[in-house]
Design a protein around this motif. Structure first.
Motif: not given
Length: 336
Positions: A175-180, A216-219, A237-238
């Motif tokens: 994802l955009a924030d690096g979360t897999l 999608y989006g930032d996170a 991530a949340a």
């Protein structure tokens, strides 16, 4: 696309087993055959490599095109079903497929070398993700979950909650924030926030199989799967974490209402793959389904022209959608 849609659209039996010891006389791969009909054969996945599109599919078929209309087949060392093609830059890429096959290219898909082939495992690789030319992950059938730190020359199993339940893992997405995010059978969603070193299962809005996810989006992520189930997650991530319950199952968990939105469209076609655009995304699936997501909306728009057969993947070149699926390769003008 990891030939997931084959399992959904056709009675394709996939057997699985844990890591097996090498055989004394291992089965040897057979090179793919060059065929004038390769463009009309099953295509499972598409990816862009520089100024070319790469398509992969059944019988080890790999094809390249500069425009999405004219294709040239490339011979590879195997003739098995190929499920996923992933490039980390214009020249370096990998293909994952049945019989735990991994192929690698360093020339933009003009030639491919065999890195892994283990038919004795009876497991398919459904998706690959590489962080750079050395570090990557592979997921697949019956809890297949591997890691490489040498560009795919060797692979080691990943020990994590993702491998609990003998499930098929159909996709792995950064994802955009690096979360897999890994998506799979029976509502399986798993995330990593440290480039795959540790993993945790997370809550799901739906108890059914997910075939893929898009950033999608930032996170956030758009997740999609069986019977037209599509959801937009605002912040992966949340998401709440999950643990096995007393029956050895994962519950769905409780996602706050403002963290998830169901995206609907006219129909309930299973969706297998998609591509992000500057204003949203396109998703494709059974019955020639093509649906467009526009950022901020909760209704998906059905796009005509996909035909009647299952579509395995979609890519976009300027004002043209490149389509691959049950009846091979096609293209559809959509305007800018």
């Amino acid at each position: 696309m990891r030939s997931v849609w084959l399992a959904a659209a056709f009675p394709l039996a996939l057997a699985g087993a844990a890591f097996a010891a090498p055989q004394d006389d291992p089965i040897q791969p057979h090179p793919s055959m060059l065929s004038d009909l390769s463009e009309d054969s099953i295509v499972t996945d598409l990816a862009q490599a520089g100024d070319h599109v790469i398509a992969v599919g059944e019988r080890g078929h790999v094809m390249r095109s500069p425009d999405g209309e004219n294709w040239t087949q490339v011979q590879v060392p195997v003739s098995v079903m190929l499920n996923r093609v992933h490039f980390v830059d214009d020249q370096t890429g990998w293909i994952g497929g049945h019989d735990a096959t991994v192929l690698k290219t360093t020339d933009g898909g003009q030639s491919w070398s065999l890195q892994n082939y283990q038919p004795e495992l009876e497991q398919a690789i459904y998706d690959l993700h590489f962080f750079d030319a050395q570090r990557g992950l592979a997921v697949g059938a019956y809890d297949l979950f591997w890691r490489t730190d040498d560009g795919g020359d060797s692979w080691e199993p990943v020990d994590s909650p993702v491998g609990q339940g003998e499930l098929h893992h159909y996709s792995i997405t950064e994802l955009a924030d690096g979360t897999l995010l890994i998506a799979g059978e029976r509502s399986m969603l798993a995330r990593s926030t440290d480039q795959g070193l540790t993993w945790e299962r997370v809550a799901s809005p739906y108890f059914g199989s997910y075939f893929g996810a898009l950033p999608y989006g930032d996170a956030g992520a758009i997740i999609f799967g069986l019977r037209g189930n599509v959801y937009r997650l605002e912040n992966v991530a949340a998401l709440p974490t999950l643990e096995f319950d007393e029956y050895g199952e994962y519950p769905l968990g409780d996602i706050p209402e403002d963290s998830v939105t169901q995206l609907t469209f006219d129909g309930n076609d299973s969706l297998f793959n998609g591509i992000v655009t500057t204003s949203g995304a396109y998703l494709v699936g059974v019955n020639g389904a093509i649906v467009r997501y526009t950022d901020g909306e909760s209704e998906l728009t059905r796009i005509p022209g996909g035909g009647a057969s299952a579509l395995g993947d979609v890519d976009r070149l300027d004002d043209t959608l490149v389509l691959g699926g049950e009846t091979g390769l096609n293209h559809l003008a959509i305007g800018r």
